[in-house]
Design an enzyme around this catalytic site. Sequence first.
Site, PDB file in Angstrom:
ATOM      1  N   HIS A 117       0.841  -1.195   0.000  1.00  0.00           N
ATOM      2  CA  HIS A 117       0.000   0.000   0.000  1.00  0.00           C
ATOM      3  C   HIS A 117       0.873   1.241   0.000  1.00  0.00           C
ATOM      4  O   HIS A 117       1.835   1.339   0.763  1.00  0.00           O
ATOM      5  CB  HIS A 117      -0.904   0.020   1.239  1.00  0.00           C
ATOM      6  CG  HIS A 117      -1.629   1.328   1.427  1.00  0.00           C
ATOM      7  ND1 HIS A 117      -1.470   2.122   2.545  1.00  0.00           N
ATOM      8  CD2 HIS A 117      -2.510   1.975   0.615  1.00  0.00           C
ATOM      9  CE1 HIS A 117      -2.229   3.195   2.418  1.00  0.00           C
ATOM     10  NE2 HIS A 117      -2.869   3.126   1.266  1.00  0.00           N
ATOM     11  N   SER A 118       0.566   2.174  -0.903  1.00  0.00           N
ATOM     12  CA  SER A 118       1.211   3.463  -0.894  1.00  0.00           C
ATOM     13  C   SER A 118       2.735   3.317  -0.963  1.00  0.00           C
ATOM     14  O   SER A 118       3.254   2.711  -1.890  1.00  0.00           O
ATOM     15  CB  SER A 118       0.767   4.218   0.364  1.00  0.00           C
ATOM     16  OG  SER A 118       1.044   5.572   0.266  1.00  0.00           O
ATOM     17  N   MET A 119       3.464   3.811   0.015  1.00  0.00           N
ATOM     18  CA  MET A 119       4.924   3.720  -0.024  1.00  0.00           C
ATOM     19  C   MET A 119       5.382   2.272  -0.077  1.00  0.00           C
ATOM     20  O   MET A 119       6.380   1.944  -0.713  1.00  0.00           O
ATOM     21  CB  MET A 119       5.529   4.411   1.193  1.00  0.00           C
ATOM     22  CG  MET A 119       7.045   4.330   1.261  1.00  0.00           C
ATOM     23  SD  MET A 119       7.754   5.205   2.661  1.00  0.00           S
ATOM     24  CE  MET A 119       7.392   4.057   3.974  1.00  0.00           C
ATOM     25  N   GLY A 155       1.614   7.574   0.691  1.00  0.00           N
ATOM     26  CA  GLY A 155       1.826   6.720  -0.455  1.00  0.00           C
ATOM     27  C   GLY A 155       3.234   6.430  -0.802  1.00  0.00           C
ATOM     28  O   GLY A 155       3.648   6.690  -1.896  1.00  0.00           O
ATOM     29  N   SER A 158       4.001   1.510  -1.327  1.00  0.00           N
ATOM     30  CA  SER A 158       3.678   0.805  -2.551  1.00  0.00           C
ATOM     31  C   SER A 158       4.832   0.892  -3.500  1.00  0.00           C
ATOM     32  O   SER A 158       4.978   0.081  -4.380  1.00  0.00           O
ATOM     33  CB  SER A 158       2.496   1.422  -3.236  1.00  0.00           C
ATOM     34  OG  SER A 158       1.325   0.954  -2.733  1.00  0.00           O
TER      35      SER A 158
END
Length: 741
Positions: A117-119, A155, A158
């Site tokens: 997810h995200s980062m 974010g 991800s």
Amino acid sequence: MLQALKGVRHLHSSAMKQTVSELSIPVPWGEIRGKVWGPDHGRPVLCLHGWADNCGTFNALIPLLPKECRYVAVDLSGHGLSSHRHPGVFYSFPEYVMDVHRIIDALHWSHFSIIGHSMGGNVAGMVSDSVMACYYFHSTHIYRLCREYFAVPCGIWSLLCPQFSALYPEMVDSVVLLDSYGFLPTDQKEMFKVMRQGMDDMLQFEKQSEEKKRRVYTYENAVERLSAANPALSERSVRILLERGLVQVEGGMVFTRDFRINLKNIVRISLEQSLALQSEIKAPILVVLAEDGFGKLFVGQDNKKSTSAILQGYRDRKHTLVTVPGDHHIHLNDPEVVAPLVSDFLQTKVLTQPARPAGEQTSKIYYFMDLSLGKMSTEQQALPEKPNRGEHKQLYQEDKEVTLDRGRDVFRASGSYGEMRALLQTLHGATAMAEEVCSDLSVPVPWGHIRGRIWGPDHGRPVLCLHGWADNCGAFNTLIPLLPKECRYVALDLPGHGLSSHRPPGDFYFYPAYVADIRRVADALQLRKFSIISHSMGAEIAALFSALYPEMVDALVLLDSYAFLPTDSKELSKVMRKGMDEIFQFENKTDDKKRVYTYEKAVERLSAANPTLTEQSAHILLERGLVQVEGGFAFSRDLRVNFKNIWCISSEQSLEMQSMVQASVLLVLAEKGINRIFFQPTQRKFISTLLHGLQDQNYTVVTVPGDHHVHLNEPEVVAPIVSDFLRNKVLSQSNYRRHKL
């Protein structure tokens, strides 16, 4: 208060009706914690959360996914219950990707899928993506809350998914990116401004008191803070994240995450590099974008072109892109919206495929605890009891002191520095610097000291001297006595070299970190403007510093180095992977003893590795390059300096940095130097472009007879050129303030 938190965890675990275990993996700076769902021999799936979140972000989603999988959700370093990185270490994507490597090695996974997810999606995807690279916020209010309460998951994770998948494509079966583009490049014009801001933020953070770094809240106030910073989170989601996001201290509770995760990420990549890394991914990818998520919150208009190119890259490679109603945390707030998509993807792309052979597990690195039953699993051995988080910092401080004590023991065993140097000079003849008055320098840094030497009058014009790879400040011993006496020369042993402290375990040696070190030294010495003389690797560091801090450097001397040497984007993943593999293999070595030499054998070893060094030059470098140990001598440098530098720049970035340097520049090339020794065929094509750029910037380029260490072997060849340059560009100018170092 603590009972309230336990109640939240217990209720949630019971509601899942699925066995959940706690995970702990030892790493050089402590442990990486996490949670495990699913059968022991299920298909492995690694789950990586977003920035400032923790593995609790998957609590609501995983119970809705295929039961045939083994889900391991981790608290990334500095998040949740995982240990914070050592003092002085940056949080950047290469470090996070390396953490993923450590995790899968500990679990003995040869192949696995990733949900990020995200980062977390960025980490899983490539190795050096600059997801943090561009935090473009539509709302200054959200940005303020993010910085003040460090709670907006912007974010980033991800991006970890694509990064890892690009570097290790053969290990990844499938990738799921939850509201993340996987790669979020930084505009070339902004890249170096952001790098500078990250370094400045780190220095300011290091000066803060502990009281300012940690705010104490009641549980109710912590809920309010997290909710205010993340207005899209439901109250239930907030409480789930706080299960691992808070720790009880005297007077209330503090957020567990490391404040440094809020500082700007200093490792960035361009769109060209992003697309090159994207092309390396072999696994099928599912991109799930939220209508009111990442694209609206964090991607500004000036970055739309880049994100469109990234998304088009996925389409061109036949990956799956889906948009769903919801916000950035849709997978946590409304998991039933996302779960069918992820489940179908895993069923189709993973579970229908034959399982690949898995490695044999051992209990040497992790333990599991059944959270729902509240007891240790009988299938795994428990690690020794870990200290609570309040004790962990004190334990590290004590360990740091012990390490320094050991260093002093070694130093005492070899005699004082003066005695050691005198011994070497007696045995092998006095060096040219022997007649020059000089003093030792020691600058405290978070992991120890940066050592060096100083020549010249107290109020002389300051000149910083940076040596090359695997050398030390002794590389300037013969040159400095021949330079203008009006200057105050400060020659450093860069971290991991000479007598300076090695970086903390688990950290990388790469150019942006060295630049931050120079900034620390300049700040400690109160240098507002100075010149730099630099050789080889030191020249690349000096050039990057001069580009990021142009107002601080008035003159730059580059000795046998082009300073801004780019890497072909097609080679980026190979170079980064090699650097990570090398440090990973180093950490896994069971024999950590240094090789012991007689002094004569050490001279032979250094001369064989550097055939261009004269015998006298070898003796000079060994004055600070050896420490006495039981049975003889050991090289003082950190073996990790030998590993591939994981920070790479493109040709466009090289030219951009060249244009940012405001100082007068002298480039001295040796006829038998860097051009003949170091350049790979893929790098040679960039040389003419670099030289053309140097001419456009009115740099002075001079070629002299000699080899790569001509400034040390034959300083009389180089000294007149450098002296004239300093007199004309620095000493003839009167607009500087005199000060004492």
